[in-house]
Design a protein around this motif. Structure first.
Motif, short mmCIF file in Angstrom:
data_model
loop_
_atom_site.label_atom_id
_atom_site.label_comp_id
_atom_site.label_asym_id
_atom_site.label_seq_id
_atom_site.Cartn_x
_atom_site.Cartn_y
_atom_site.Cartn_z
N LEU A 131 0.80 -1.21 0.00
CA LEU A 131 0.00 0.00 0.00
C LEU A 131 0.84 1.27 0.00
O LEU A 131 0.51 2.25 -0.66
N GLY A 132 1.95 1.25 0.73
CA GLY A 132 2.76 2.47 0.86
C GLY A 132 2.31 3.27 2.06
O GLY A 132 2.03 2.69 3.12
N GLU A 133 2.18 4.60 1.90
CA GLU A 133 1.93 5.47 3.06
C GLU A 133 0.52 5.26 3.63
O GLU A 133 -0.47 5.41 2.93
N ILE A 134 0.47 4.95 4.90
CA ILE A 134 -0.82 4.79 5.58
C ILE A 134 -1.00 5.89 6.62
O ILE A 134 -2.10 6.32 6.91
N ILE A 135 0.15 6.35 7.17
CA ILE A 135 0.15 7.43 8.17
C ILE A 135 1.17 8.48 7.77
O ILE A 135 2.26 8.15 7.32
N GLY A 136 0.79 9.75 7.94
CA GLY A 136 1.76 10.84 7.80
C GLY A 136 1.65 11.72 9.03
O GLY A 136 0.55 12.03 9.48
N GLY A 137 2.79 12.08 9.61
CA GLY A 137 2.72 12.91 10.82
C GLY A 137 4.05 13.59 11.08
O GLY A 137 4.96 13.54 10.24
N SER A 138 4.16 14.21 12.24
CA SER A 138 5.42 14.89 12.57
C SER A 138 5.38 15.41 14.00
O SER A 138 4.32 15.49 14.62
N GLU A 139 6.59 15.78 14.48
CA GLU A 139 6.65 16.70 15.60
C GLU A 139 6.38 18.07 15.00
O GLU A 139 6.75 18.33 13.86
N ARG A 182 -7.29 4.02 3.78
CA ARG A 182 -6.04 3.28 3.51
C ARG A 182 -5.91 2.13 4.49
O ARG A 182 -5.52 1.02 4.13
N MET A 183 -6.25 2.38 5.74
CA MET A 183 -6.16 1.29 6.72
C MET A 183 -7.17 0.20 6.39
O MET A 183 -6.86 -0.99 6.53
N LEU A 184 -8.35 0.60 5.93
CA LEU A 184 -9.34 -0.42 5.57
C LEU A 184 -8.85 -1.29 4.41
O LEU A 184 -9.08 -2.50 4.39
N MET A 185 -8.18 -0.66 3.45
CA MET A 185 -7.61 -1.46 2.36
C MET A 185 -6.61 -2.47 2.91
O MET A 185 -6.59 -3.64 2.53
N TYR A 186 -5.80 -1.97 3.82
CA TYR A 186 -4.74 -2.81 4.39
C TYR A 186 -5.33 -4.01 5.14
O TYR A 186 -4.87 -5.14 4.97
N VAL A 187 -6.36 -3.78 5.93
CA VAL A 187 -6.88 -4.87 6.76
C VAL A 187 -7.82 -5.81 6.01
O VAL A 187 -8.02 -6.95 6.44
N THR A 188 -8.39 -5.35 4.89
CA THR A 188 -9.30 -6.23 4.16
C THR A 188 -8.64 -6.85 2.93
O THR A 188 -9.15 -7.81 2.37
#
Ligand code: 4AD
Ligand code: MG
Length: 466
Positions: free
Chosen positions: A387-395, A440-446
């Motif tokens: 899938l690639g990027e599922i989460i994007g974040g930062s300090e 994206r998470m739903l794609m990953y888990v299903t």
């Protein structure tokens, strides 16, 4: 509420009287007996309803008893001889609530392609796959709330309409009550937004982050979970114009704490899902992506790989592979690069930090340039195989001067973002957060391959029928 739903009925013993309402999946009529597979969306399984010579059913309704019809059946549970389920319903009476013409119901017994089902998005919830997707979506959302609630996070309902580009990426949908055929103009020919509803340009939000940061600066642990909008002209299997995002924000937390939170969050919600959606997850494992359950269990057990962007570039260079997009420090990682890292090199989720400042959002905390002179930020992307990027974040940049200077550099209007800068003026603290793309998470888990198939009514370029 009465509990006459298939999910509960299938747990009961023979001899229990019951009433069931649902939609006919298939109906086999023999001479004196008919077998109806009834589904009510409460679970993947159908309840078999048996009608025999003793079942009271109006003659006029018999013809309407077709696939797709809605019915109510009353009777007694009996042991199911050799059926998939332990019990079936022997009906004493059956009533067709809404008939369905046999020849025009679009969902036939054969398997339909997902492309075809997208064309009948109002009926696809009645299929096995979309029934399961809908239940998994619900359970995953509940797991997400439960994770944050257990850890004392407040759910903040951030606004959908905004005047700010929260990511500074410029892919906003504009919201206006101006008449496009008669836009009011100023003397210099520009649009006179004083006449618009908010008396300034307004948009659908691309993120709840900026607003939720205000609450992290008062309640320490907060999250948003709602729809976000991006007018990205990318017609891929991973992009929607309207998608749901989960965004926790945590005060007194640096990038390492943020990585720990993201990993704990993904693993905990995933385990909860496997526990609470056993039947549906077994279906995805069997029908959609063989090996899915083992893969997900592996993800829960192993620590995620953590590397810096600079290390990722070095690994990609070392790989000796010929990529379509060249590997170069400073360029964003492309899907093929992310796949190499997650699928080939580490075979696990990978958290990449320390991206070049130029390819990330203005609000990310800058690292000291150090000897190389390369400017990086404390960004964090979680990449997963397939899938690639599922989460994007930062300090977040918590230093007023540094943030203001960066905004000036990027041409962002300090006055418009004044309230956001204020948070760095009054009791600023180190703080961090991330955004998980819920679909994206739903794609990953299903194991579903197209993001359009894990949201009830997808919005993509040129597609707004439902
Ligand atoms: O990486 P993004 O752009 O990060 C943010 O919006 C931050 N404000 C989040 C934060 O720090 N609070 O988006 C976050 C995630 C991506 O990793 C991806 O999973 C998903 O949102 N996403 C999309 N999902 C579907 N369709 C799109 N067009 C998406 N764009 C981003
Ligand atoms: Mg991102």
């Amino acid at each position: 509420m009465d509990e006459s739903r298939v999910r509960h009925i299938l747990q009961q013993n023979a001899g229990t009287p019951c009433t069931i309402r649902g939609w006919v999946r298939t109906c086999r009529q023999a001479k004196n007996v008919s077998f109806i597979e009834l589904n009510d969306g409460s679970c993947l399984s159908n309840l078999q309803v048996v009608c025999d010579a003793n079942t009271s059913i109006a003659d006029a309704e018999k013809a309407a008893l077709q696939t797709g019809a809605s019915v109510e059946a009353r009777g007694m549970l009996t042991e199911s001889p050799g059926g998939k389920q332990s019990v079936e319903l022997l009906a004493t009476s059956l009533r067709v609530i809404g008939g369905a013409p046999a020849d025009s119901y679009p969902l036939q017994k054969k398997r339909h392609s997902f492309e075809f089902l997208r064309e009948i998005a109002h009926l696809r919830p009645r299929t096995n796959t979309f029934g399961a997707v809908s239940r998994v979506r619900n359970v995953l959302a509940a797991q997400i709330h439960s994770f944050f609630q257990k850890h004392d996070f407040l759910w903040i309902h951030t606004p959908v309409i905004t005047s700010l580009d929260g990511e500074g990426a410029g892919n906003l949908f504009q919201v206006t009550t101006l008449d496009p055929a008669a836009v009011p103009k100023r003397d210099d020919g520009t649009v006179d937004y004083r006449k618009d509803f908010f008396e300034k340009p307004s948009f659908l939000t691309v993120t709840g982050q900026l607003n939720v940061e205000a609450f992290a600066s008062s309640h320490e642990r907060v999250y948003t979970f709602g729809p976000t909008f991006r007018a990205e002209n990318s017609n891929t299997s991973r992009h929607l114009a309207e998608f749901w995002m989960v965004e926790p924000e945590l005060a007194f937390c640096d990038i390492d704490g943020n990585m720990d939170l993201a990993e704990d969050f993904l693993k905990t919600t995933l385990s909860g899902l496997l526990r609470d959606s056993e039947e549906d997850m077994a279906f995805f494992d069997l029908r959609i992506r063989p090996g899915l359950l083992d893969m997900l269990k592996g993800v829960i057990e192993k620590p995620f790989m953590r590397i810096t962007y600079t290390e990722a570039i070095a690994e990609l260079e070392k790989s000796g592979k010929s990529f379509e997009f060249p590997i170069q420090w400073g360029s964003d990682l492309q899907s093929e690069h992310e796949r190499f890292l997650t699928e080939e090199l580490y075979q696990s989720p990978v958290v990449v930090t320390g991206y070049p400042a130029e390819i990330k959002a203005f609000y990310m905390k800058q690292n000291e340039a150090g000897g190389t002179g390369r400017r990086t930020v404390r960004a964090m992307d979680v990449l997963v195989p397939g899938l690639g990027e599922i989460i994007g974040g930062s300090e977040r940049e918590d230093r007023y001067d540094v943030l203001a200077a960066r905004m000036d550099e990027l041409g962002l209007d300090r006055e418009m973002y004044g309230w956001y800068l204020d948070l760095r003026k009054f009791g600023s603290v180190p703080h961090s957060g991330f955004g998980l793309g819920f679909e994206r998470m739903l794609m990953y888990v299903t194991g579903m391959q197209n993001i359009r198939d894990v949201i009830p009514f997808p919005r993509t370029v040129g597609n707004l029928r439902y």
